[in-house]
Design an enzyme around this catalytic site. Structure first.
Site, mmCIF file in Angstrom:
data_model
loop_
_atom_site.group_PDB
_atom_site.id
_atom_site.type_symbol
_atom_site.label_atom_id
_atom_site.label_comp_id
_atom_site.label_asym_id
_atom_site.label_seq_id
_atom_site.Cartn_x
_atom_site.Cartn_y
_atom_site.Cartn_z
ATOM 1 N N CYS A 28 -25.412 -21.237 25.640
ATOM 2 C CA CYS A 28 -25.001 -22.309 26.543
ATOM 3 C C CYS A 28 -24.529 -23.534 25.771
ATOM 4 O O CYS A 28 -25.204 -24.013 24.862
ATOM 5 C CB CYS A 28 -26.171 -22.666 27.454
ATOM 6 S SG CYS A 28 -25.797 -23.950 28.646
ATOM 7 N N CYS A 70 -18.151 -22.741 28.330
ATOM 8 C CA CYS A 70 -19.229 -21.882 28.837
ATOM 9 C C CYS A 70 -19.263 -20.589 28.042
ATOM 10 O O CYS A 70 -18.262 -19.876 27.972
ATOM 11 C CB CYS A 70 -19.028 -21.575 30.313
ATOM 12 S SG CYS A 70 -20.349 -20.528 30.988
#
Length: 239
Positions: A198, A84
């Protein structure tokens, strides 16, 4: 020939620290091992999910990520990556605790990309623009880079992460990504390149390149770059 062993498993040089999620991870996603043409080793950090990492940005996550990174290092991994990009906020803390490179976020590329294109703005695509801020930029030292951030939180693709849905409409996700990227570039014509925060976005990088005509940098390209620095095949050409 004598060989020496000091661990149970062999081969992977790249270790990936995964959030504990259940949504689908198609090829191109960091959580799909077939994305890579070399072996990778995964470790799930049970304390980490979209809520604790993206929304709460809980500093209590630092220790379990450090512990998992140390485990992968002990198994022979030569670089550790998180799944992440919001983990940029803890880049320095995690990196200080291990003896191998740590890539907390694709955002580590932003300064490099900016240096390639002086005078141009860098467009950052993120899962949630309202949650990505100065603490993350400070974590990877990009506070002063000329940039703009656009999120996909209002799209079905973006909502899937926070709902941790078991289903993904790939075509809809592709359309969502392209639409947000095109809007970002139309509203900021001085953008010279796009960086995807992302780690679930890389499956659609090529679609965005074609739609915007701009270079697109993502976590998979960064992992491949670092892997080549750690282990690469000898050159096979000839004079």
């Amino acid at each position: 020939m004598i060989v020496h062993g000091n661990t149970t498993t062999y081969g992977p040089k790249i270790g990936i620290l995964m959030l504990d999620t259940h949504f689908p991870r198609i090829q191109g996603d960091i959580g799909n091992a077939t994305t890579f043409n070399f072996p990778v080793s995964y470790r799930i950090v049970k304390e980490a999910n979209a809520d604790s990492v993206v929304l709460k940005q809980d500093p209590a996550l630092i220790r379990p990520f450090i512990d998992a990174a140390k485990e992968l290092q002990a198994e022979g991994c030569k670089c550790v990556i998180t799944s992440c990009g919001f983990m940029a906020i803890f880049q320095k803390e995690i990196a200080a605790e291990v003896d191998i490179p740590v890539i907390s976020s694709s955002l580590l590329q932003v300064r490099l990309v900016s240096s390639m294109m002086p005078g141009k703005k860098i467009g950052i695509l993120t899962a949630r623009a309202s949650s990505l801020g100065e603490k993350h930029f400070a974590g990877v030292d990009i506070q002063d880079v000329n940039k703009v951030v656009y999120g996909i939180e209002d799209t079905d693709f973006g909502k899937m992460f926070f709902a941790d849905s078991n289903d993904l409409d790939v075509d809809k996700a592709r359309n969502d990504m392209v639409a947000v990227a095109k809007r970002m570039v139309e509203e900021n014509p001085d953008i010279g390149a796009i960086v995807m925060e992302c780690t679930n976005m890389p499956p659609f990088a090529q679609d965005i390149r074609e739609a915007t005509g701009l270079p697109v940098f993502d976590i998979i390209g960064l992992i491949n770059y670092v892997h080549a620095a750690i282990e690469s095949a000898p050159f096979s050409g000839r004079l």
